[in-house]
Enzyme design. Structure first.
Site, mmCIF file in Angstrom:
data_model
loop_
_atom_site.group_PDB
_atom_site.id
_atom_site.type_symbol
_atom_site.label_atom_id
_atom_site.label_comp_id
_atom_site.label_asym_id
_atom_site.label_seq_id
_atom_site.Cartn_x
_atom_site.Cartn_y
_atom_site.Cartn_z
ATOM 1 C CB CYS A 173 -0.925 0.022 1.211
ATOM 2 S SG CYS A 173 -2.408 -1.013 1.051
ATOM 3 C CG HIS A 175 2.603 -9.676 -4.769
ATOM 4 N ND1 HIS A 175 2.077 -9.797 -3.493
ATOM 5 C CD2 HIS A 175 3.569 -10.614 -4.872
ATOM 6 C CE1 HIS A 175 2.733 -10.764 -2.845
ATOM 7 N NE2 HIS A 175 3.639 -11.280 -3.666
HETATM 8 P P1 AMP Z 1 5.431 -13.369 -2.068
HETATM 9 O O1 AMP Z 1 6.431 -14.267 -1.387
HETATM 10 O O2 AMP Z 1 4.769 -13.968 -3.271
HETATM 11 O O3 AMP Z 1 4.459 -12.756 -1.096
HETATM 12 O O4 AMP Z 1 6.306 -12.194 -2.708
HETATM 13 C C1 AMP Z 1 6.734 -11.085 -2.001
HETATM 14 C C2 AMP Z 1 7.806 -10.450 -2.854
HETATM 15 O O5 AMP Z 1 7.895 -9.089 -2.468
HETATM 16 C C3 AMP Z 1 9.200 -11.055 -2.699
HETATM 17 O O6 AMP Z 1 9.665 -11.440 -3.994
HETATM 18 C C4 AMP Z 1 10.016 -9.914 -2.100
HETATM 19 O O7 AMP Z 1 11.340 -9.880 -2.596
HETATM 20 C C5 AMP Z 1 9.238 -8.704 -2.533
HETATM 21 N N1 AMP Z 1 9.328 -7.531 -1.670
HETATM 22 C C6 AMP Z 1 9.064 -7.474 -0.340
HETATM 23 N N2 AMP Z 1 9.210 -6.221 0.118
HETATM 24 C C7 AMP Z 1 9.557 -5.463 -0.966
HETATM 25 C C8 AMP Z 1 9.855 -4.094 -1.153
HETATM 26 N N3 AMP Z 1 9.826 -3.214 -0.124
HETATM 27 N N4 AMP Z 1 10.184 -3.658 -2.387
HETATM 28 C C9 AMP Z 1 10.236 -4.524 -3.416
HETATM 29 N N5 AMP Z 1 9.951 -5.830 -3.317
HETATM 30 C C10 AMP Z 1 9.629 -6.296 -2.094
HETATM 31 ZN ZN ZN Z 2 -1.873 -3.203 1.038
#
Ligand code: AMP
Ligand code: ZN
Length: 118
Positions: free
Chosen positions: A11, A104
């Site tokens: 968010c 996502h």
């Molecule tokens: P999931 O495991 O499918 O929930 O994916 C979460 C993804 O978000 C992972 O690939 C993380 O590397 C990525 N992620 C988490 N925090 C951030 C952030 N602040 N900026 C960019 N990517 C992020």
């Molecule tokens: Zn959110």
């Protein structure tokens, strides 16, 4: 926004408040680079609206879902992944290893990927 949403990292990114650069933005979605890329190219596409996962979607979200895929496709073109191909993945819940509970799409490519499931 609710307390849980104000604590949600995606968010915050989608609102622009963190200054994370967007690969692409549409009215209801943003695309940005994953901070821990799992392939040469790794983009995340998120709705600006807080939705936990695909498990929470209804037909009310049909237009948003189309917009998410359009943003994914445009981001793939902008990152030059489209000609050679790419993969779109969305993790839902514990067995999939979901770690960020704001829906996502992972868009990965830029190199040959192992065939999914092998
Ligand atoms: P999931 O495991 O499918 O929930 O994916 C979460 C993804 O978000 C992972 O690939 C993380 O590397 C990525 N992620 C988490 N925090 C951030 C952030 N602040 N900026 C960019 N990517 C992020
Ligand atoms: Zn959110």
């Amino acid at each position: 926004v609710t307390a849980s949403q104000s604590d949600c990292i995606f968010c915050k990114i989608a609102s622009g408040d963190l200054g994370v650069p967007f690969v692409h933005e549409s009215a209801g979605t943003v695309a940005f680079l994953d901070q821990a890329p799992q392939a040469r190219e790794h983009i995340l596409v998120v709705p600006k609206q807080h939705i936990v996962s695909v498990d929470e979607l209804t037909r009310e979200n049909d237009e948003l879902l189309g917009e998410l895929f359009e943003t994914a496709r445009r981001a793939a073109v902008l990152r030059n992944m489209n000609a050679s191909g790419y993969r779109i993945v969305t993790n839902v819940g514990p067995d999939a290893g979901q770690t960020v509970f704001h829906m996502h799409l992972h868009v990965v490519g830029g190199e040959p990927l192992g065939h999914f499931g092998k």
